[in-house]
Motif scaffolding. Sequence first.
Motif, mmCIF file in Angstrom:
data_model
loop_
_atom_site.group_PDB
_atom_site.id
_atom_site.type_symbol
_atom_site.label_atom_id
_atom_site.label_comp_id
_atom_site.label_asym_id
_atom_site.label_seq_id
_atom_site.Cartn_x
_atom_site.Cartn_y
_atom_site.Cartn_z
ATOM 1 N N VAL A 1 92.223 28.381 19.971
ATOM 2 C CA VAL A 1 91.354 29.539 19.761
ATOM 3 C C VAL A 1 90.197 29.496 20.758
ATOM 4 O O VAL A 1 89.837 30.514 21.366
ATOM 5 N N VAL A 2 89.625 28.325 20.974
ATOM 6 C CA VAL A 2 88.544 28.189 21.948
ATOM 7 C C VAL A 2 89.054 28.506 23.352
ATOM 8 O O VAL A 2 88.425 29.266 24.097
ATOM 9 N N ALA A 3 90.198 27.956 23.724
ATOM 10 C CA ALA A 3 90.756 28.203 25.061
ATOM 11 C C ALA A 3 91.021 29.692 25.289
ATOM 12 O O ALA A 3 90.893 30.183 26.417
ATOM 13 N N ALA A 4 91.381 30.405 24.228
ATOM 14 C CA ALA A 4 91.638 31.839 24.354
ATOM 15 C C ALA A 4 90.351 32.638 24.549
ATOM 16 O O ALA A 4 90.398 33.772 25.020
ATOM 17 N N GLN A 5 89.197 32.021 24.230
ATOM 18 C CA GLN A 5 87.928 32.753 24.280
ATOM 19 C C GLN A 5 87.011 32.339 25.422
ATOM 20 O O GLN A 5 85.888 32.844 25.505
ATOM 21 N N THR A 6 87.456 31.427 26.282
ATOM 22 C CA THR A 6 86.583 30.978 27.364
ATOM 23 C C THR A 6 87.398 30.599 28.589
ATOM 24 O O THR A 6 88.576 30.273 28.478
ATOM 25 N N HIS A 7 86.730 30.628 29.735
ATOM 26 C CA HIS A 7 87.368 30.171 30.977
ATOM 27 C C HIS A 7 87.108 28.684 31.217
ATOM 28 O O HIS A 7 87.666 28.104 32.134
ATOM 29 N N LEU A 8 86.287 28.066 30.391
ATOM 30 C CA LEU A 8 85.942 26.658 30.571
ATOM 31 C C LEU A 8 87.135 25.765 30.253
ATOM 32 O O LEU A 8 87.972 26.114 29.424
ATOM 33 N N PRO A 9 87.211 24.580 30.886
ATOM 34 C CA PRO A 9 88.276 23.632 30.524
ATOM 35 C C PRO A 9 88.133 23.207 29.060
ATOM 36 O O PRO A 9 87.027 22.934 28.594
ATOM 37 N N VAL A 10 89.265 23.165 28.353
ATOM 38 C CA VAL A 10 89.288 22.757 26.954
ATOM 39 C C VAL A 10 90.167 21.520 26.830
ATOM 40 O O VAL A 10 91.324 21.527 27.250
ATOM 41 N N LEU A 11 89.585 20.462 26.270
ATOM 42 C CA LEU A 11 90.299 19.217 26.026
ATOM 43 C C LEU A 11 90.545 19.120 24.525
ATOM 44 O O LEU A 11 89.608 19.238 23.735
ATOM 45 N N GLY A 12 91.790 18.909 24.137
ATOM 46 C CA GLY A 12 92.144 18.861 22.729
ATOM 47 C C GLY A 12 92.344 17.445 22.232
ATOM 48 O O GLY A 12 93.020 16.636 22.879
ATOM 49 N N CYS A 13 91.758 17.147 21.085
ATOM 50 C CA CYS A 13 91.892 15.833 20.449
ATOM 51 C C CYS A 13 92.541 16.011 19.082
ATOM 52 O O CYS A 13 91.884 16.421 18.124
ATOM 53 N N PRO A 14 93.835 15.713 18.979
ATOM 54 C CA PRO A 14 94.480 15.819 17.673
ATOM 55 C C PRO A 14 94.011 14.714 16.739
ATOM 56 O O PRO A 14 93.889 13.561 17.130
#
Length: 168
Positions: free
Chosen positions: A82-95
Amino acid sequence: MAEQYTTVEGAQVGVLMGSTSDWPTMGATSETLTALGVAHECNVISAHRAPARLTAYCDSAARRGIKVLICAAGGAAHLAGVVAAQTHLPVLGCPMKGWSLDGLDSLLSMVQMPKGIPVATLAIGKAGAINAGLLAASILALSDGGVRERLLAYRREQSERVDKVPQA
């Protein structure tokens, strides 16, 4: 309307968690960033239970100087996507390890993103949380010589701690 999330003056990394239960793991991300001298802010903003607050955060992040977002969630783990869909910034995911499947459900939710909405997904749990901090610092180090020097020093110290001779 007053901001419903914490901001830190000069923060370059935003650490978001879907639940307070993620903090025991994600505290390691904050500790890693602190050790590298990277200003950051930490917030709990559920993609499902606080979508308006999450959108407000995403809308303000780049304007406030955030350059990398780290998102931790368990279960369906939709926060990073959801965050990646709302920003151009790199998103790192931590499961996060959750109540079922030992975090495999979270991992698969983050790594199976549709084309065009990337999330760089790390390992489940504390190793992934630490690596997220290191990866965020690596991204910042591309344009920040101070972060680059501290990251290189961290890597040298890490290498020096490795035993050179097998222990009996």
